[in-house]
Design a protein around this motif. Structure first.
Motif, mmCIF file in Angstrom:
data_model
loop_
_atom_site.group_PDB
_atom_site.id
_atom_site.type_symbol
_atom_site.label_atom_id
_atom_site.label_comp_id
_atom_site.label_asym_id
_atom_site.label_seq_id
_atom_site.Cartn_x
_atom_site.Cartn_y
_atom_site.Cartn_z
ATOM 1 N N CYS A 130 0.835 -1.196 0.000
ATOM 2 C CA CYS A 130 0.000 0.000 0.000
ATOM 3 C C CYS A 130 0.879 1.259 0.000
ATOM 4 O O CYS A 130 1.839 1.353 0.768
ATOM 5 C CB CYS A 130 -0.916 -0.006 1.215
ATOM 6 N N TYR A 131 0.539 2.199 -0.849
ATOM 7 C CA TYR A 131 1.310 3.432 -0.965
ATOM 8 C C TYR A 131 1.085 4.370 0.216
ATOM 9 O O TYR A 131 1.797 5.361 0.366
ATOM 10 C CB TYR A 131 0.943 4.158 -2.271
ATOM 11 N N LYS A 132 0.092 4.067 1.070
ATOM 12 C CA LYS A 132 -0.167 4.912 2.236
ATOM 13 C C LYS A 132 0.369 4.304 3.529
ATOM 14 O O LYS A 132 1.041 4.987 4.307
ATOM 15 C CB LYS A 132 -1.668 5.170 2.368
ATOM 16 N N CYS A 133 0.048 3.026 3.764
ATOM 17 C CA CYS A 133 0.413 2.439 5.061
ATOM 18 C C CYS A 133 1.484 1.360 4.965
ATOM 19 O O CYS A 133 2.001 0.910 5.995
ATOM 20 C CB CYS A 133 -0.826 1.870 5.758
ATOM 21 N N GLY A 134 1.812 0.908 3.764
ATOM 22 C CA GLY A 134 2.857 -0.089 3.607
ATOM 23 C C GLY A 134 2.407 -1.522 3.781
ATOM 24 O O GLY A 134 3.235 -2.437 3.753
ATOM 25 N N THR A 135 1.098 -1.761 3.946
ATOM 26 C CA THR A 135 0.600 -3.125 4.103
ATOM 27 C C THR A 135 0.710 -3.879 2.776
ATOM 28 O O THR A 135 0.402 -3.339 1.717
ATOM 29 C CB THR A 135 -0.867 -3.113 4.559
ATOM 30 N N GLU A 136 1.126 -5.129 2.849
ATOM 31 C CA GLU A 136 1.268 -5.927 1.629
ATOM 32 C C GLU A 136 -0.098 -6.233 1.038
ATOM 33 O O GLU A 136 -1.048 -6.587 1.745
ATOM 34 C CB GLU A 136 2.005 -7.232 1.948
#
Length: 357
Positions: A130-136
């Motif tokens: 995710c470009y906001k939170c970094g979650t895969e």
């Protein structure tokens, strides 16, 4: 709230249109209009692509010419062209046939690669996290499982996948009147194709090639292949002991790339190029979303026109919409102008066709 999965699918043509002119993007993809006629340059490119696809799929043969004719009939069903348009297209179809025939004779036998796949479609997410939170990202998701941010997808159709120099590479065909290869060195479209294929298949793509087919009627033929020796000036200072021309007084001209009918240039590619591609495409998509919010709050300030693009590639088909009436009410054009266009259908499945130039 679930995001609309179809609204998060883009291709490079759409994103490049937004970069060129936000107002044109609005008329095409937000208001939902398209010109009532097909751009002849785009149509010619689609037809030539069909011939090349047949050539690389089955090899030389009568089916290549058949592919050109079938694509023409798909674009222009019998009776859809008036006599003047039909006459122009008879000439252009002859040009397309000569273009592909000459390519088949002069360039195809010299190919330094092995074609493995032709006309390969793809649709992949932009990025792995995710470009906001970094979650895969999880496979098949439409939004981030943690912060609910939309997942953006890029799609397209690759002209040719090949093996070259021990690795997989992408080859993108371009029909053009000029021979400038430098402008293709830093464009995102072929990088996106390489990214899409690599991510969709898990196969590492080592680079891409731009295959430029110049229209035959624009070829420049050299009248002579020799020029005066730059050292002894061919006679006025002709010297038998001249090392440059060996006493001939003339030297062979350097081959002018602009006089070649077919040009091909290869570029290497790596993870940093893919990362740059993903970041740029996400940035453009977020700019589009910002324009939508701006339009909802203050329509007069949204979807600004870039007037430097109005005639850059010929007359823009939407110029009458952009330059009519009060500028403060540009988004509410009169029906007599709108009626000159056709409704643009949702084409998320087939929009990669827009890129066949």
């Amino acid at each position: 709230m679930q995001s609309d999965p179809m609204s998060n699918i883009y291709n490079n043509t759409r994103l490049n249109t937004f970069d060129q002119c936000k107002r044109k993007y609005y008329w095409l993809y937000e208001y939902g209009l398209k010109p009532s006629y097909l751009d002849p340059k785009l149509a010619f490119g689609i037809i030539a692509h069909a011939g090349l696809a047949s050539l690389y799929h089955r090899g030389p043969g009568p089916w290549v010419a058949q592919a050109l004719q079938e694509e023409f009939k798909n674009l222009f069903p019998p009776g859809s062209l008036d006599p003047a348009e039909q006459a122009r297209w008879d000439e252009d179809m002859d040009l397309a046939q000569r273009l592909v025939d000459t390519y088949t004779l002069e360039t195809y036998p010299q190919d330094d690669f092995q074609a493995t796949q032709v006309e390969v479609p793809f649709k992949v997410s932009l990025g792995e996290i995710c470009y906001k939170c970094g979650t895969e990202y999880l496979e098949g998701e439409q939004q981030c499982s943690y912060c609910n941010s939309p997942i953006y997808y890029i799609m397209g159709r690759i002209d040719l996948v090949c093996n070259r120099d021990g690795g997989v590479k992408i080859l993108d065909h371009k029909t053009a009147s000029g021979g400038d290869t430098e402008k293709w060195a830093h464009v995102f479209q072929p990088v996106g194709y390489a990214y899409g294929y690599s991510k969709a298949t898990g196969v590492s793509v080592k680079g891409y090639g731009i295959n430029i087919l110049r229209k035959l009627k624009t070829f420049v033929k050299e009248r002579q292949h020799w020029k005066q020796c730059p050292d002894c000036r061919n006679g006025s200072k002709k010297r038998l002991n001249c090392q440059t021309c060996e006493g001939a007084g003339k030297v062979r001209k350097d081959e002018d790339p602009s006089s070649k009918p077919f040009l091909r240039v290869w570029h290497s590619i790596g993870p940093r190029d893919f990362d740059r591609f993903v970041r740029n495409r996400i940035r453009v998509i977020q700019d589009i979303e910002q324009e939508r919010r701006r339009f909802a709050a203050e329509p007069d300030a949204a979807w600004r026109m870039n007037d430097s693009e109005c005639f850059r590639f010929g007359k823009c088909p939407f110029i009458e919409l952009c330059w009519q009436g009060e500028s403060s009410e540009w988004y509410d054009p009169p029906s007599e102008i709108v009626n000159n266009f056709e409704p643009r259908e949702d084409d998320y499945v087939d929009l990669e066709r827009e890129e066949m130039r």
